[in-house]
Design a protein around this motif. Structure first.
Motif, PDB file in Angstrom:
ATOM      1  N   ILE A 151     -50.486 -71.736 -12.680  1.00 63.47           N
ATOM      2  CA  ILE A 151     -50.374 -73.439 -12.898  1.00 63.47           C
ATOM      3  C   ILE A 151     -49.322 -73.739 -13.872  1.00 63.47           C
ATOM      4  CG2 ILE A 151     -51.657 -75.473 -13.667  1.00 63.47           C
ATOM      5  CD1 ILE A 151     -54.233 -73.746 -13.208  1.00 63.47           C
ATOM      6  N   PHE A 152     -48.457 -74.357 -13.489  1.00 61.38           N
ATOM      7  CA  PHE A 152     -47.251 -75.202 -14.283  1.00 61.38           C
ATOM      8  C   PHE A 152     -47.830 -76.575 -14.560  1.00 61.38           C
ATOM      9  CE2 PHE A 152     -43.457 -72.893 -15.262  1.00 61.38           C
ATOM     10  CZ  PHE A 152     -43.647 -71.426 -14.767  1.00 61.38           C
ATOM     11  N   VAL A 153     -47.755 -76.820 -15.697  1.00 58.31           N
ATOM     12  CA  VAL A 153     -47.742 -78.292 -16.098  1.00 58.31           C
ATOM     13  C   VAL A 153     -46.899 -78.550 -17.147  1.00 58.31           C
ATOM     14  CG1 VAL A 153     -49.271 -79.855 -17.821  1.00 58.31           C
ATOM     15  CG2 VAL A 153     -50.448 -78.502 -15.979  1.00 58.31           C
ATOM     16  N   ASN A 154     -46.073 -79.729 -16.872  1.00 62.08           N
ATOM     17  CA  ASN A 154     -44.988 -80.214 -17.608  1.00 62.08           C
ATOM     18  C   ASN A 154     -44.020 -78.970 -17.989  1.00 62.08           C
ATOM     19  OD1 ASN A 154     -43.483 -82.074 -18.929  1.00 62.08           O
ATOM     20  ND2 ASN A 154     -44.564 -81.781 -21.051  1.00 62.08           N
ATOM     21  N   ASP A 155     -43.702 -78.116 -17.075  1.00 61.48           N
ATOM     22  CA  ASP A 155     -42.605 -77.346 -16.830  1.00 61.48           C
ATOM     23  C   ASP A 155     -43.238 -75.660 -17.743  1.00 61.48           C
ATOM     24  OD1 ASP A 155     -40.139 -76.653 -15.995  1.00 61.48           O
ATOM     25  OD2 ASP A 155     -39.245 -76.949 -17.543  1.00 61.48           O
ATOM     26  N   GLN A 156     -44.399 -75.882 -18.047  1.00 66.92           N
ATOM     27  CA  GLN A 156     -44.781 -74.616 -18.931  1.00 66.92           C
ATOM     28  C   GLN A 156     -46.031 -74.011 -18.095  1.00 66.92           C
ATOM     29  OE1 GLN A 156     -45.944 -76.859 -22.282  1.00 66.92           O
ATOM     30  NE2 GLN A 156     -43.873 -76.849 -23.236  1.00 66.92           N
ATOM     31  N   LEU A 157     -46.234 -72.791 -18.086  1.00 72.43           N
ATOM     32  CA  LEU A 157     -47.495 -71.997 -17.414  1.00 72.43           C
ATOM     33  C   LEU A 157     -48.479 -72.337 -18.374  1.00 72.43           C
ATOM     34  CD1 LEU A 157     -45.791 -68.569 -16.492  1.00 72.43           C
ATOM     35  CD2 LEU A 157     -47.448 -70.020 -14.999  1.00 72.43           C
ATOM     36  N   VAL A 158     -49.816 -72.574 -17.734  1.00 75.90           N
ATOM     37  CA  VAL A 158     -51.015 -72.802 -18.497  1.00 75.90           C
ATOM     38  C   VAL A 158     -51.521 -71.585 -18.939  1.00 75.90           C
ATOM     39  CG1 VAL A 158     -53.149 -74.154 -18.518  1.00 75.90           C
ATOM     40  CG2 VAL A 158     -51.150 -75.329 -17.390  1.00 75.90           C
ATOM     41  N   TYR A 159     -52.039 -71.368 -20.116  1.00 77.73           N
ATOM     42  CA  TYR A 159     -52.686 -70.448 -20.597  1.00 77.73           C
ATOM     43  C   TYR A 159     -54.038 -70.902 -21.094  1.00 77.73           C
ATOM     44  CZ  TYR A 159     -48.443 -67.876 -20.057  1.00 77.73           C
ATOM     45  OH  TYR A 159     -47.372 -67.283 -19.687  1.00 77.73           O
ATOM     46  N   GLY A 160     -54.056 -71.951 -21.924  1.00 76.84           N
ATOM     47  CA  GLY A 160     -55.583 -72.359 -22.312  1.00 76.84           C
ATOM     48  C   GLY A 160     -55.873 -71.710 -23.694  1.00 76.84           C
ATOM     49  N   GLY A 163     -56.189 -67.972 -23.256  1.00 80.59           N
ATOM     50  CA  GLY A 163     -55.389 -67.164 -22.409  1.00 80.59           C
ATOM     51  C   GLY A 163     -55.433 -66.875 -21.148  1.00 80.59           C
ATOM     52  N   THR A 164     -56.640 -67.195 -20.521  1.00 80.28           N
ATOM     53  CA  THR A 164     -56.650 -66.915 -19.278  1.00 80.28           C
ATOM     54  C   THR A 164     -57.235 -67.872 -18.121  1.00 80.28           C
ATOM     55  OG1 THR A 164     -59.434 -66.389 -19.774  1.00 80.28           O
ATOM     56  CG2 THR A 164     -58.050 -64.589 -19.983  1.00 80.28           C
ATOM     57  N   ALA A 165     -56.566 -69.107 -18.495  1.00 80.83           N
ATOM     58  CA  ALA A 165     -56.447 -70.167 -17.664  1.00 80.83           C
ATOM     59  C   ALA A 165     -56.333 -69.990 -16.251  1.00 80.83           C
ATOM     60  CB  ALA A 165     -55.935 -71.352 -18.193  1.00 80.83           C
ATOM     61  N   GLY A 166     -56.411 -70.819 -15.331  1.00 77.86           N
ATOM     62  CA  GLY A 166     -55.957 -70.478 -13.908  1.00 77.86           C
ATOM     63  C   GLY A 166     -56.898 -69.841 -13.126  1.00 77.86           C
TER      64      GLY A 166
ATOM     65  N   ASN B 154     -51.756 -77.229 -24.245  1.00 79.89           N
ATOM     66  CA  ASN B 154     -50.769 -76.583 -24.962  1.00 79.89           C
ATOM     67  C   ASN B 154     -50.374 -77.925 -25.859  1.00 79.89           C
ATOM     68  OD1 ASN B 154     -49.019 -74.688 -26.254  1.00 79.89           O
ATOM     69  ND2 ASN B 154     -47.525 -74.850 -24.384  1.00 79.89           N
ATOM     70  N   ASP B 155     -51.162 -78.527 -26.586  1.00 79.32           N
ATOM     71  CA  ASP B 155     -50.799 -79.454 -27.433  1.00 79.32           C
ATOM     72  C   ASP B 155     -50.241 -80.788 -26.895  1.00 79.32           C
ATOM     73  OD1 ASP B 155     -50.966 -79.977 -30.134  1.00 79.32           O
ATOM     74  OD2 ASP B 155     -49.151 -79.627 -30.820  1.00 79.32           O
ATOM     75  N   GLN B 156     -50.169 -80.848 -25.515  1.00 76.92           N
ATOM     76  CA  GLN B 156     -49.578 -81.957 -24.743  1.00 76.92           C
ATOM     77  C   GLN B 156     -50.567 -82.846 -23.898  1.00 76.92           C
ATOM     78  OE1 GLN B 156     -46.380 -80.008 -22.917  1.00 76.92           O
ATOM     79  NE2 GLN B 156     -45.051 -79.986 -24.675  1.00 76.92           N
ATOM     80  N   PHE B 265     -60.046 -73.934 -14.938  1.00 79.61           N
ATOM     81  CA  PHE B 265     -58.487 -74.301 -14.785  1.00 79.61           C
ATOM     82  C   PHE B 265     -57.940 -74.312 -15.808  1.00 79.61           C
ATOM     83  CE2 PHE B 265     -56.933 -77.782 -11.351  1.00 79.61           C
ATOM     84  CZ  PHE B 265     -55.981 -77.636 -11.755  1.00 79.61           C
ATOM     85  N   THR B 266     -58.063 -75.119 -16.706  1.00 80.58           N
ATOM     86  CA  THR B 266     -57.074 -75.077 -18.180  1.00 80.58           C
ATOM     87  C   THR B 266     -57.760 -74.463 -19.240  1.00 80.58           C
ATOM     88  OG1 THR B 266     -57.692 -77.490 -18.764  1.00 80.58           O
ATOM     89  CG2 THR B 266     -55.906 -77.198 -17.358  1.00 80.58           C
ATOM     90  N   SER B 267     -58.891 -73.933 -19.001  1.00 85.46           N
ATOM     91  CA  SER B 267     -59.472 -73.110 -20.353  1.00 85.46           C
ATOM     92  C   SER B 267     -59.551 -73.994 -21.563  1.00 85.46           C
ATOM     93  CB  SER B 267     -58.852 -71.891 -20.473  1.00 85.46           C
ATOM     94  OG  SER B 267     -59.697 -70.904 -21.379  1.00 85.46           O
ATOM     95  N   PRO B 268     -60.196 -74.972 -21.925  1.00 83.76           N
ATOM     96  CA  PRO B 268     -60.048 -75.763 -22.987  1.00 83.76           C
ATOM     97  C   PRO B 268     -60.740 -75.174 -24.283  1.00 83.76           C
ATOM     98  CG  PRO B 268     -61.421 -76.839 -21.511  1.00 83.76           C
ATOM     99  CD  PRO B 268     -60.937 -75.774 -20.717  1.00 83.76           C
ATOM    100  N   GLU B 269     -60.446 -75.348 -25.223  1.00 84.34           N
ATOM    101  CA  GLU B 269     -61.310 -74.782 -26.479  1.00 84.34           C
ATOM    102  C   GLU B 269     -62.724 -75.598 -26.548  1.00 84.34           C
ATOM    103  OE1 GLU B 269     -59.353 -74.851 -30.164  1.00 84.34           O
ATOM    104  OE2 GLU B 269     -61.069 -74.211 -31.340  1.00 84.34           O
ATOM    105  N   ALA B 270     -62.676 -77.004 -26.275  1.00 88.65           N
ATOM    106  CA  ALA B 270     -63.928 -77.651 -26.425  1.00 88.65           C
ATOM    107  C   ALA B 270     -63.648 -79.011 -25.488  1.00 88.65           C
ATOM    108  CB  ALA B 270     -63.966 -78.195 -27.975  1.00 88.65           C
TER     109      ALA B 270
END
Lengths: 332, 332
Positions: A151-160, A163-166, B154-156, B265-270
């Motif tokens: 998953i790219f969000v705002n030009d960045q890979l999503v890790y969450g 670290g195992t998002a997606g 990722n803080d955004q 999906f995005t693996s949030p902390e909370a």
């Protein structure tokens, strides 16, 4: 001098290397048996020798090194406890192979080292070399044995946070329905994957005895104790087999409806379909797109594309790995 | 000199202003009737006067201006076609009020101007003033008339390709079930919202005649032609009313299962619960948390929190708006 990166596909049996520039030109390719090397360090020495030799021969400047592997950890830049690399495990490394340190030492401190899991490598490949070149928000869906996603969000890979998002293959689409390898039931990948469509055909053979009575799929299933490869479903569909077409329709419906829900989440510009089942091209693409459009919430209607990956007929594993390095260099 | 921002909550009837520093200290608050001002410019002049006066009186330095409103567009930094501000529409502005230009002119070019929709403002509020201070990946869920969401990755804040990402209220959780205001059926917000829990109670009254036969909710529903406010369900739950408790359990189940899917999906902390229904605190929090944990895929089990918003009992609209300005300043 032309700037290149080394894209490395590390498999349990073979290691494949490609020297690639940012315009997808190859300056050398080679592969060798992973299993020939008894230690991680010996393998790294061999890989270094190949990369340096290919770059010298082509007279290009190496600036990056990218590696995609199922258990590659982007954050620690190491490969952790991969079942198929157990032969390298020692009491010292404990099955954790630090790629960054190892190749900085061998290739030079100035070399950009990137690694990630294979779904994220596929997404980076689409971004650098494929259809997502000018996109900031998109999702690559890999339809293989399971369903993976990058998953790219705002030009960045999503890790969450973890670290195992997606893990979109494990979004539940039909609660309490098909058992999933994760121990739960009704996960998206139990339908939308190469394995999932086989399960759908096997289900249809049981539940719809009147559909495609003379279907080749019924014969194969009888002989081989069930349909086990999505390729035969694709071949049957090409001949207009009603069982196969129905299975693609069911798969596309489940996937398309899921993509509509995903759109409400991060609102991607496009979804890219990749992996074994995506090779069925329009047979999987068309129903997915149609059911997604039917299911989209109005603010998103007509605003999201479903496309086949541009890398479907290319050396995607090497290109994805190389793309990780280019993406990392772009963000410096 | 203490640095502050102005947080502005622009409603159709009232405009509320708070002068706030980054530690949630207030240096002045005021509100005035929005409807007293016949043009957007006259309203902006009044707002500017109030902000300057409050800052002068408190002897603080204004460095930012934040505004949260349902139709505020982060990208164009304007408010577009809001039904409740139609009185300001002219042939010149066509119902689009450019906040950035207007307040840069009035407050000074150096003032940071930020605006966003109210769900994103709530998420910024949690990040700057609330429980998400040290988090990079989290999701605020607002349980009001509908279900809104503000997503940090990722803080955004996530906007997506359309700019309208984060419509988690319109993820479909029970296909072809309850009709939704969006024209589809089975959307998450038809269950998990202040309105949704009322619908659940009204359903239970019909379908479970033996449950809570003497429930106050049955009486209210009879007198008022159905339950219309979640507050009465909360009050009944506090008295142990079985209909109310069952409704919270159903709501928490639907919400918790959805949060488990969002985690993949995005693996949030909370997740932070906010809005009217979140004021029911443990009655909504506990079942949501329990069902989410039951439903999480194994890599995420035990790794994601569900919390009540820290701003539930605070002036969240002003704080969220102020936080948009602080968050924007942080990213300069």
């Amino acid at each position: 001098m032309i700037k290149v990166v080394a894209g490395v596909d590390l498999g349990g049996t073979h290691t494949a290397i490609g020297i690639v520039d940012k315009n997808m030109n190859f300056y050398g390719e080679e592969s060798f048996p992973t299993t020939d090397y008894k230690t991680f360090e010996a393998w790294a020495d061999k890989l270094t020798e190949v990369i340096n030799r290919l770059c010298q021969k082509a007279d290009v400047e190496l600036i990056g090194f990218g590696l995609g592997a199922p258990n590659a950890n982007h954050f620690t830049r190491s490969i952790n406890n991969t079942a198929n690399l157990q032969q390298w495990k020692t009491s010292e490394n404990n099955g954790i192979y630090n790629i960054a340190t190892t190749f900085k030492t061998r290739l030079g401190e100035h070399i950009e080292i990137a690694l990630d899991n294979d779904a994220n490598a596929a997404a980076a490949g689409e971004k650098i070399y494929g259809g997502a070149k000018n996109m900031k928000d998109f999702i690559v869906i890999t339809l293989g044995t399971g369903l993976g996603s990058g998953i790219f969000v705002n030009d960045q890979l999503v890790y969450g946070y973890s670290g195992t998002a997606g893990e979109l293959g494990h979004v539940i689409v039909k609660r309490n329905d098909r058992p999933c390898g994760c121990g739960r039931a009704g996960c998206l990948e139990t339908y939308a994957s190469a394995t999932g469509i086989c399960r759908t055909v096997n289900m249809l053979i049981e539940t719809e005895p009147e559909l495609g009575k003379d279907s080749i799929l019924r014969k194969i299933a009888k002989e081989e104790n069930g349909i086990k490869k999505s390729k035969v479903i694709h071949e049957a569909a090409q001949k207009g087999d009603p069982l196969a077409l129905k299975a693609f329709d069911i798969t596309g419906k489940v996937l398309g409806e899921a993509l509509a829900d995903f759109t409400a989440f991060t609102s991607p510009e496009a979804f890219f379909l990749f992996g074994g089942l995506a090779n069925s091209r329009e047979y999987i693409l068309n129903p997915t797109l149609r059911y997604m459009e039917e299911s989209l919430c109005f603010p998103f209607a007509g605003k999201v594309k479903v496309l086949l990956s541009d890398l479907l007929d290319k050396n995607a594993a090497i290109l994805g790995s190389a793309a990780l390095a280019w993406d990392s260099l772009d963000k410096k």
